[in-house]
Scaffold this active site. Structure first.
Site, PDB file in Angstrom:
ATOM      1  N   ARG A  51       0.859  -1.185   0.000  1.00 41.47           N
ATOM      2  CA  ARG A  51       0.000   0.000   0.000  1.00 41.47           C
ATOM      3  C   ARG A  51       0.896   1.236   0.000  1.00 41.47           C
ATOM      4  NH1 ARG A  51      -3.835  -2.640  -1.627  1.00 41.47           N
ATOM      5  NH2 ARG A  51      -5.611  -3.258  -0.373  1.00 41.47           N
ATOM      6  N   HIS A  91      -1.999   1.116  -9.524  1.00 40.11           N
ATOM      7  CA  HIS A  91      -2.636   0.133  -8.624  1.00 40.11           C
ATOM      8  C   HIS A  91      -3.363  -0.949  -9.440  1.00 40.11           C
ATOM      9  CE1 HIS A  91      -4.287  -0.295  -4.258  1.00 40.11           C
ATOM     10  NE2 HIS A  91      -4.273  -1.474  -4.869  1.00 40.11           N
TER      11      HIS A  91
HETATM   12  C1  GLV Z   1      -5.912  -4.294  -4.153  1.00 37.20           C
HETATM   13  O1  GLV Z   1      -5.034  -3.599  -3.787  1.00 37.20           O
HETATM   14  C2  GLV Z   1      -6.511  -5.315  -3.349  1.00 37.20           C
HETATM   15  O2  GLV Z   1      -6.498  -5.193  -2.107  1.00 37.20           O
HETATM   16  O3  GLV Z   1      -7.005  -6.282  -3.918  1.00 37.20           O
END
Ligand code: GLV
Length: 310
Positions: free
Chosen positions: A225, A273
């Site tokens: 993260r 992401h």
């Molecule tokens: C993405 O970051 C997830 O948690 O699947």
């Protein structure tokens, strides 16, 4: 008898795929997408990226499923203790992460970013090719995603190690556990991959001190993260050549402001992401299996330990 409701609150396009799969595989459940206008008392299961702020309106909610691998976006204090929580652990999300991290490691190992820059400068210059066995991989976090990633990288011949808070034994992987073992793990790591959950203990863990404990010229891949990373510390470590490059799939905030130095930094590769995404076909099977587990009193796949925070 009115059917129990499975409520979905996340990306509506993928939600339509979930709806079709539920119709086919679980016609006994009524699948509904957020916003829900039916009887709140019928909602037994909720799958969400970010749950509604007030869950008390669903008095019979039994299980809250994250549609992602993480649950750090949940405010645990707002989720009634009687509601079971599950992270998404499904084969599609695991495969996606294995692909992304393998791509990142091979890009670093085979100098892909340097060749991209050389091409732009019309420069034809071969760099020495080093064998995989000379590039030591270290993965922080040893959950399902990390174990699958390590299995693949081992198969490519990279020496692999993993670090996590509790001790693990994994074939062909040097396992380190706890804060005391972190320096030794870092000292033998040329490519550091973060796959940790975000908790109070791991926030900001990728910091100055940690970078200083890596061998000079090591590289970073962050698929955890954004808040795991101290951004200033990364910029300093890159400028000082303590780190050679970083591949970041996550940042804080997402997206970064247009003038953020990461966008244009020559040694940083950023992706939005996308390292891995839950795949509806395989996720729905895991969810239905988890509903059955819940009904029959078995432990859920991906069950969240609230005290641990993941
Ligand atoms: C993405 O970051 C997830 O948690 O699947």
């Amino acid at each position: 008898m009115t059917a129990e409701v499975f409520l979905y609150k996340a990306d509506p396009v993928r939600g339509a795929e979930w709806a079709a799969l539920f119709r086919e595989k679980a016609p006994q459940l009524a699948f509904a997408q957020w916003p829900y206008r039916g009887d709140p008392a019928r909602v037994r299961y909720l799958a969400a990226w970010v749950p509604p702020a007030d869950l008390s309106c669903f008095p019979n909610l039994e299980v809250l499923f994250s549609v992602g691998a993480g649950i750090d976006q949940f405010d645990l204090s707002t989720i009634p203790p009687r509601v079971a929580l599950a992270r998404m652990v499904e084969p599609g999300i695991v495969k996606g992460m294995v692909e992304y991290v393998t791509l990142a490691v091979l890009s670093l190992h085979r100098e892909w970013l340097t060749y991209r820059d050389q091409q732009r400068a019309a420069q034809w210059q071969a760099l020495r090719v080093h064998p995989a066995r000379s590039r030591r991989i270290g993965v922080m976090g040893l959950g399902v995603l990390a174990q699958a990633v390590l299995g693949q990288l081992r198969g490519l011949g990279f020496p692999c190690a993993g670090w996590s808070r509790s001790s693990h034994t994994l074939e062909g992987v040097e396992c380190y556990a706890g804060a005391d073992a972190l320096p030794a793990f870092l000292a033998r790591t040329d490519v550091l991959i973060c796959l940790l959950p975000l908790t109070n203990d791991t926030r900001g863990i990728l910091d100055r001190r940690l970078f200083s404990l890596l061998p000079r010229g090591a590289a970073l891949v962050n698929c955890g993260r954004g808040p795991h990373l101290d951004q200033e510390a990364l910029l300093e470590a890159l400028d000082a050549q303590q780190l050679s490059s970083a591949i970041l799939d996550v940042c804080e905030p997402e997206p970064l402001p247009a003038d953020h130095p990461f966008w244009r930094h020559p040694q940083i590769m950023l992706t939005p992401h996308i390292a891995s995404m839950t795949q509806p076909e395989t996720a729905v099977d895991v969810i239905l299996d988890n509903i059955e587990r819940h009904r029959t009193g078995q432990v859920l796949t991906g069950l969240v330990d609230r005290a641990r925070g993941y």
